[in-house]
Design a protein around this motif. Structure first.
Motif, short mmCIF file in Angstrom:
data_model
loop_
_atom_site.label_atom_id
_atom_site.label_comp_id
_atom_site.label_asym_id
_atom_site.label_seq_id
_atom_site.Cartn_x
_atom_site.Cartn_y
_atom_site.Cartn_z
N ILE A 284 -3.80 -2.30 -5.32
CA ILE A 284 -2.58 -2.73 -4.98
C ILE A 284 -1.96 -3.42 -6.05
O ILE A 284 -0.87 -3.33 -6.76
N GLN B 176 4.96 -2.67 -9.20
CA GLN B 176 5.20 -1.58 -8.17
C GLN B 176 4.97 -2.09 -6.90
O GLN B 176 5.86 -2.09 -5.99
N ALA B 177 3.98 -3.19 -6.53
CA ALA B 177 3.46 -3.41 -5.33
C ALA B 177 4.64 -4.41 -4.83
O ALA B 177 5.14 -4.43 -3.36
N ARG C 38 0.89 -1.17 -0.07
CA ARG C 38 0.04 -0.09 0.10
C ARG C 38 0.88 1.25 0.08
O ARG C 38 0.35 2.15 -0.61
N ARG D 21 -5.31 3.51 -3.73
CA ARG D 21 -5.03 2.86 -4.84
C ARG D 21 -5.04 1.40 -5.04
O ARG D 21 -4.60 0.89 -3.74
N MET E 219 0.98 -2.20 -12.02
CA MET E 219 0.72 -2.11 -10.19
C MET E 219 1.49 -3.43 -9.77
O MET E 219 1.74 -3.44 -8.62
N ARG F 82 2.32 1.68 -3.36
CA ARG F 82 1.15 2.14 -4.47
C ARG F 82 0.57 3.37 -4.11
O ARG F 82 0.07 4.11 -4.98
#
Length: 178
Positions: A118, A127-128, A109, A116, A124, A112
């Motif tokens: 996860i 990135q998570a 979280r 937004r 995404m 992100r």
DNA sequence: CCAACGATCGACT
DNA sequence: GTCGATCGTTGGG
């Protein structure tokens, strides 16, 4: 079925067998997801695959052994991750498109940003988990990002792939059914 | 050398 | 639902 068994299947069979798998990252602390959406790409045979015209510096990892991570930049902004399937030189890969949190949800979280999703898309998801181009060419068998297959196959539906302009009708997107 | 274009996301209507 | 952001890679000239 072991991960190596799955990675020896034809890519359109291997891809749905990765649904329900755990993807665990040790980048900046432990985070993990249950994989809920994937797509299959068939290398030189597949007009929609980055590898369909043969190897380039960017796509070299896709021509590596089963379990290699192919990580590329999308739209100059996002990272997207694939797991290489099938023998060296065939460039078949499964794009990891989405997942749901298992471990390290607060960290994910944080990465992100507030309010937004996860891991509701391939950018995404990377990135998570802290996946970047630095992990291109590493192995999901023993690298900093690892995949453990599900104990048993998970129900899913197959649909056409997203965001491509060639082979738009090939139903090689696989999504876990609720 | 350089122009075109994404295996997307997020903000806004 | 629509649209702009943003930049590395690719392939053509």
């Amino acid at each position: 079925m072991t991960l190596l068994d799955i990675l020896e299947l034809p890519v359109e069979e291997a891809a749905p067998r990765l649904l329900g798998a755990t993807i665990a990252s040790d980048v900046g602390g432990r985070t993990s997801l249950r994989i809920t959406e994937v797509e299959a790409y068939a290398g030189e045979l597949d007009e929609a695959s980055h590898a369909h015209r043969g190897p380039t510096p960017r796509t070299l990892a896709m021509f590596g052994p089963p379990g290699t991570l192919y990580v590329y930049r999308s739209y100059g902004i996002h990272w997207c991750a694939n797991v290489v399937v099938a023998p060296v030189g065939r460039a078949r890969a499964v794009l990891l498109r989405a997942g749901v949190p298992i471990e390290g949800e607060p960290r994910m979280r944080d990465r992100r940003g507030p309010d937004r999703p996860i891991a509701a898309g391939p950018g995404m998801l990377c990135q998570a988990l802290g996946i970047t181009g630095a992990l291109d060419g590493s192995s999901v068998l023993d690298g900093p990002v690892r995949v453990e297959p599900p104990a048993s196959p998970v129900p899913y539906v197959a649909t056409p792939r997203i965001g491509i302009s060639k082979a738009v009708d090939t139903p090689w997107r696989f999504v876990v059914t609720d």
